[in-house]
Design a protein around this motif. Structure first.
Motif, mmCIF file in Angstrom:
data_model
loop_
_atom_site.group_PDB
_atom_site.id
_atom_site.type_symbol
_atom_site.label_atom_id
_atom_site.label_comp_id
_atom_site.label_asym_id
_atom_site.label_seq_id
_atom_site.Cartn_x
_atom_site.Cartn_y
_atom_site.Cartn_z
ATOM 1 N N SER A 115 0.810 -1.215 0.000
ATOM 2 C CA SER A 115 0.000 0.000 0.000
ATOM 3 C C SER A 115 0.845 1.267 0.000
ATOM 4 O O SER A 115 0.390 2.328 -0.424
ATOM 5 N N ARG A 116 2.110 1.161 0.458
ATOM 6 C CA ARG A 116 2.963 2.343 0.491
ATOM 7 C C ARG A 116 4.422 1.919 0.515
ATOM 8 O O ARG A 116 4.742 0.740 0.595
ATOM 9 N N GLY A 117 5.315 2.886 0.415
ATOM 10 C CA GLY A 117 6.742 2.623 0.563
ATOM 11 C C GLY A 117 7.304 1.698 -0.501
ATOM 12 O O GLY A 117 6.948 1.769 -1.677
ATOM 13 N N ILE A 118 8.200 0.824 -0.065
ATOM 14 C CA ILE A 118 8.888 -0.074 -0.986
ATOM 15 C C ILE A 118 7.894 -0.969 -1.731
ATOM 16 O O ILE A 118 8.021 -1.183 -2.942
ATOM 17 N N SER B 287 -1.409 -6.891 -0.946
ATOM 18 C CA SER B 287 -1.986 -6.902 0.393
ATOM 19 C C SER B 287 -1.639 -5.626 1.132
ATOM 20 O O SER B 287 -0.659 -4.952 0.812
ATOM 21 N N TYR B 288 -2.475 -5.311 2.108
ATOM 22 C CA TYR B 288 -2.206 -4.195 3.018
ATOM 23 C C TYR B 288 -2.636 -4.633 4.403
ATOM 24 O O TYR B 288 -3.478 -5.537 4.558
ATOM 25 N N ALA B 289 -2.054 -4.010 5.424
ATOM 26 C CA ALA B 289 -2.426 -4.340 6.801
ATOM 27 C C ALA B 289 -3.511 -3.406 7.312
ATOM 28 O O ALA B 289 -4.568 -3.844 7.777
ATOM 29 N N THR B 290 -3.279 -2.082 7.213
ATOM 30 C CA THR B 290 -4.226 -1.105 7.752
ATOM 31 C C THR B 290 -4.546 0.025 6.785
ATOM 32 O O THR B 290 -5.562 0.687 6.944
ATOM 33 N N GLN B 291 -3.704 0.243 5.793
ATOM 34 C CA GLN B 291 -3.842 1.407 4.916
ATOM 35 C C GLN B 291 -4.703 1.096 3.689
ATOM 36 O O GLN B 291 -4.226 1.056 2.555
ATOM 37 N N GLU B 292 -5.996 0.882 3.910
ATOM 38 C CA GLU B 292 -6.874 0.523 2.798
ATOM 39 C C GLU B 292 -6.934 1.633 1.753
ATOM 40 O O GLU B 292 -6.900 1.366 0.546
ATOM 41 N N GLU B 293 -7.018 2.871 2.184
ATOM 42 C CA GLU B 293 -7.112 3.988 1.242
ATOM 43 C C GLU B 293 -5.892 4.024 0.322
ATOM 44 O O GLU B 293 -6.021 4.267 -0.885
ATOM 45 N N SER B 294 -4.721 3.759 0.870
ATOM 46 C CA SER B 294 -3.506 3.745 0.062
ATOM 47 C C SER B 294 -3.518 2.577 -0.919
ATOM 48 O O SER B 294 -3.048 2.705 -2.057
ATOM 49 N N ALA B 295 -4.054 1.439 -0.490
ATOM 50 C CA ALA B 295 -4.142 0.282 -1.385
ATOM 51 C C ALA B 295 -5.094 0.561 -2.539
ATOM 52 O O ALA B 295 -4.833 0.194 -3.692
ATOM 53 N N VAL B 296 -6.204 1.222 -2.254
ATOM 54 C CA VAL B 296 -7.161 1.591 -3.307
ATOM 55 C C VAL B 296 -6.496 2.543 -4.296
ATOM 56 O O VAL B 296 -6.643 2.407 -5.521
#
Length: 283
Positions: A12-15, A33-42
């Motif tokens: 979702s972010r970073g590397i 996959s993402y752990a908590t950052q759903e908005e970033s994954a979208v």
């Protein structure tokens, strides 16, 4: 021609985001996959689909929980209709002195940074063997797997363990045409500019970058390019390696110059008379 399919954990972010976008550019359909950052994954999925015309699925997964990695793999493989590449990127960085280590930190790092990588590689390898896929497994480790720093005995030790483990895993899977490699980032800008600043307002990554031999901190795309290369046919004869992508960060040893005029990098730069002459002539 059917597009290849890749799973990237923690994207979702970073590397992880940098890796996913580089693979999308190369034409991979993605499941991330993402752990908590759903908005970033979208946001990532939207960017990958709009810029590169690929499909990008996203799933929430708490990969430190036992069994979650294998469940995630199965969901991703079903959504994609197969898997050619697994990139284990999701992880957590924690530094603790041995004297202060807590059971919670020990459990978290072992489960997420080592055990989950191994079990997801197993799930992916079994899928590839079953479906006759000559695929690729790539793990994101760290330059700390090669160089020790205070407080990183557990994090660095687990990364070193992965660097060694994939050598044997590469031998296990070579008969099936499955290649296994690691990418080991050094100091990489994993937050937007301004999120990490020194008290005087200086950009943390710019200050750190000046101390690295190639004179900059890494960016997620640097790691993404390395992953894209190792996953490609151009690297078809490469397996069992850990490719360090750190701008030369850990090449220098202990500082040898203690004078006040020594280079601020700590390790000290040598000056070339030849280069000085050439550069002065150009000016």
């Amino acid at each position: 021609m059917e597009r290849k399919k890749a799973i990237v954990t923690g994207a979702s972010r970073g590397i992880g985001r940098g890796i996913a976008l580089c693979l999308a550019r190369e034409g991979y359909d993605l499941a991330v996959s993402y752990a908590t950052q759903e908005e970033s994954a979208v946001s990532l999925a939207k960017e990958a689909e709009e810029r590169y015309g690929v499909r990008c699925h996203y799933f929430q997964a708490s990969l430190e929980q036992p069994g979650e990695g294998v469940k995630l793999f199965e969901r991703c493989a079903e959504a994609l209709g197969g898997v050619d590449l697994l990139v284990n990127n999701a992880g957590v960085t924690r530094f603790e002195n041995l004297l202060d280590l807590t059971p919670e930190t020990f459990h978290l790092l072992v489960e997420l940074d080592f055990k989950n990588y191994i079990l997801m590689m197993q799930a992916a390898a079994r899928h590839m063997v079953e479906h006759r896929v000559r695929g690729s497994l790539i793990n994101i480790t760290s330059s700390r797997g090669e160089r020790a720093y205070p407080g990183d005995f557990l994090y660095g030790g687990l990364k070193a363990g992965l660097n060694r483990a994939i050598q044997s895993i590469a031998l296990d899977l070579a008969p099936y045409g499955i290649r296994v490699n690691n990418v080991a980032p050094g100091a990489t800008r994993v937050r937007e500019k301004g999120e990490l600043q020194q008290g005087d307002g200086m950009d943390f990554w710019e200050e750190l970058g000046a101390r690295i031999p190639l004179e900059r901190a890494g960016v997620p795309e640097d790691i993404g390019e390395a992953v894209a290369f190792l996953a490609s046919e151009r690297a078809g004869y490469i397996t069992g390696i850990t490719l360090r992508v750190d701008g030369g960060l850990i090449l220098p040893g202990m500082p040898e110059h203690l004078e006040e005029t020594a280079a601020p990098e700590g390790w000290g730069r040598t000056e070339s008379a030849f280069a000085k002459e050439v550069l002065e002539t150009d000016n």
